[in-house]
Design an enzyme around this catalytic site. Structure first.
Site, mmCIF file in Angstrom:
data_model
loop_
_atom_site.group_PDB
_atom_site.id
_atom_site.type_symbol
_atom_site.label_atom_id
_atom_site.label_comp_id
_atom_site.label_asym_id
_atom_site.label_seq_id
_atom_site.Cartn_x
_atom_site.Cartn_y
_atom_site.Cartn_z
ATOM 1 N N TYR A 261 0.824 -1.214 -0.399
ATOM 2 C CA TYR A 261 -0.385 -0.234 0.536
ATOM 3 C C TYR A 261 0.536 1.065 -0.162
ATOM 4 O O TYR A 261 1.597 1.515 0.202
ATOM 5 C CB TYR A 261 -0.634 -0.361 0.799
ATOM 6 C CG TYR A 261 -0.860 0.252 2.181
ATOM 7 C CD1 TYR A 261 -0.705 2.165 2.521
ATOM 8 C CD2 TYR A 261 1.112 -0.748 3.077
ATOM 9 C CE1 TYR A 261 0.652 2.176 4.484
ATOM 10 C CE2 TYR A 261 1.083 -0.359 4.497
ATOM 11 C CZ TYR A 261 0.662 0.848 5.226
ATOM 12 O OH TYR A 261 1.405 1.013 6.499
ATOM 13 N N ARG B 44 8.155 4.662 -4.925
ATOM 14 C CA ARG B 44 8.185 3.373 -3.666
ATOM 15 C C ARG B 44 7.107 2.181 -4.099
ATOM 16 O O ARG B 44 7.426 1.134 -3.594
ATOM 17 C CB ARG B 44 7.577 3.579 -2.453
ATOM 18 C CG ARG B 44 8.305 2.599 -1.299
ATOM 19 C CD ARG B 44 8.515 3.797 -0.225
ATOM 20 N NE ARG B 44 7.114 4.646 0.332
ATOM 21 C CZ ARG B 44 6.718 5.291 1.045
ATOM 22 N NH1 ARG B 44 7.929 4.939 2.113
ATOM 23 N NH2 ARG B 44 5.576 5.554 1.371
ATOM 24 N N ARG C 181 -6.945 -22.195 -0.162
ATOM 25 C CA ARG C 181 -6.313 -20.654 0.380
ATOM 26 C C ARG C 181 -4.914 -22.110 0.258
ATOM 27 O O ARG C 181 -5.595 -23.193 0.590
ATOM 28 C CB ARG C 181 -6.689 -20.642 2.083
ATOM 29 C CG ARG C 181 -6.081 -20.206 2.596
ATOM 30 C CD ARG C 181 -6.617 -20.463 4.241
ATOM 31 N NE ARG C 181 -5.371 -19.475 4.883
ATOM 32 C CZ ARG C 181 -4.064 -19.512 5.516
ATOM 33 N NH1 ARG C 181 -3.359 -21.414 5.698
ATOM 34 N NH2 ARG C 181 -3.640 -19.496 6.815
ATOM 35 N N LYS D 288 6.567 -1.845 1.950
ATOM 36 C CA LYS D 288 5.446 -1.269 2.508
ATOM 37 C C LYS D 288 4.063 -2.258 2.633
ATOM 38 O O LYS D 288 3.206 -2.398 1.183
ATOM 39 C CB LYS D 288 5.258 0.039 2.016
ATOM 40 C CG LYS D 288 3.852 0.905 2.642
ATOM 41 C CD LYS D 288 4.507 1.991 2.493
ATOM 42 C CE LYS D 288 3.152 3.475 3.002
ATOM 43 N NZ LYS D 288 3.644 2.770 5.034
ATOM 44 N N GLU E 41 12.561 2.232 14.093
ATOM 45 C CA GLU E 41 11.563 2.741 13.486
ATOM 46 C C GLU E 41 10.316 3.181 14.498
ATOM 47 O O GLU E 41 10.778 2.446 15.613
ATOM 48 C CB GLU E 41 11.497 2.868 12.279
ATOM 49 C CG GLU E 41 10.631 1.750 11.622
ATOM 50 C CD GLU E 41 10.822 1.794 10.405
ATOM 51 O OE1 GLU E 41 10.583 2.815 9.423
ATOM 52 O OE2 GLU E 41 10.359 0.774 9.520
ATOM 53 N N LEU F 81 11.573 1.371 7.089
ATOM 54 C CA LEU F 81 11.204 1.479 5.562
ATOM 55 C C LEU F 81 11.602 3.213 5.305
ATOM 56 O O LEU F 81 11.884 3.553 6.039
ATOM 57 C CB LEU F 81 9.334 2.338 6.009
ATOM 58 C CG LEU F 81 8.611 2.813 4.459
ATOM 59 C CD1 LEU F 81 8.766 1.283 4.258
ATOM 60 C CD2 LEU F 81 7.204 3.544 5.347
#
Length: 287
Positions: free
Chosen positions: A36, A55, A104, A151, A183, A207
């Site tokens: 995302y 990104r 799955r 991310k 972070e 990140l």
């Protein structure tokens, strides 16, 4: 009069959020097999679109996924979300999953049609009261996986850390690994010590923040000495200033860490200046 329902985008359709659905066999739901991006919106315009798009494409590439559309087409969808929701300030979230599987299975299938989801959140960004109040931070162990540069939507560890901080009466958590701060739960961490701006260097351990990069560029323009290196909790306790950066926060001051006041215990001048200049520059290039 009731507020109009938020309009979201799911796989080619703009629709009210109450009508938005996705398969229970989508790998984003089953395995957090998705990435995302978050774009801040000021005055109805998106900030730092090129960097966020790059990104996003990198995150997808690291997971063996392709961009499902051009950067131009994605930007048009993001703008449409802003327009349809009459968003003046806030964020636009873009999520891309690997897609829906027949069943799955841990094996990563090839050739799936990705799911593309966009939605907005209205929020006061410029006049955020935290900018004048400051944040109190709790240090917690970093229990995340080793590819934090991607991310992804696998955010459970960060969510638990954030809640741990809130339960302790604080605002945010900074994570610690091998004796060094990595972070925050959704932000990069900075300290100012001896008038030097210090933040952890880029690697798979953090990140690669878009706002982080812009703030470092501003710092260089202001002739501030910048050190990109790990720093310890003890260094942070003794810092003149500390702050976080992210797309939605720009730069927000940290006034206490683990109960230790940072500097005067009030937002610092360097943090405030970086925040003000960032907002000014971001508005100049917003789309």
């Amino acid at each position: 009069m009731l507020n109009p329902e938020r309009i979201v985008y799911v796989n080619g359709h703009f629709l009210p959020e109450s009508q938005a659905t996705i398969s229970i066999f989508d790998r984003g739901l089953l395995f957090a097999d998705s990435v995302y991006e978050v774009n801040a919106v000021l005055q109805g315009k998106l900030l730092e679109t090129a960097a966020h798009g790059q990104r996003l494409e990198r995150s997808l590439r690291e997971l063996g996924m392709a961009m499902p559309m051009t950067h131009t087409a994605l930007l048009e969808l993001q703008r449409e979300i802003v327009q349809r929701n009459q968003l003046d300030q806030g964020m636009v979230y873009t999520q891309i999953t690997r897609g829906v599987t027949p069943q799955r299975d841990f094996a990563v299938p090839q050739g799936l049609a990705p799911s593309v989801i966009l939605f907005s959140m209205a929020k006061e960004l410029i006049n955020n009261p935290v900018a004048t109040r400051g944040l109190k931070v709790l240090l917690v162990p970093d229990i995340r996986w080793q590819r934090r540069d991607i991310k992804t939507t696998a955010l459970l560890a960060q969510s638990l850390a954030k809640q741990q901080a809130l339960d302790a009466g604080m605002d945010e958590a900074w994570m610690v690994e091998k004796g060094f701060i990595t972070e925050g739960t959704s932000n990069n961490a900075f300290i100012v010590k001896e008038n030097k701006l210090i933040t952890r260097q880029l690697s798979n351990e953090i990140l690669h923040g878009i706002t982080r990069a812009s703030l470092l560029q501003i710092a260089h323009e202001l002739n501030l000495v910048v050190e990109e290196r790990p720093f310890t909790p003890e260094e942070a306790y003794q810092a003149q200033e500390a702050f976080i950066s992210s797309a939605a926060t720009f730069a927000l001051p940290v006034i206490a860490i683990d109960g230790h006041n940072i500097g005067t215990g009030k937002p610092g001048m360097i943090t405030q200046r970086l925040r003000a200049i960032y907002i000014e520059k971001a508005l100049e290039t917003a789309l």
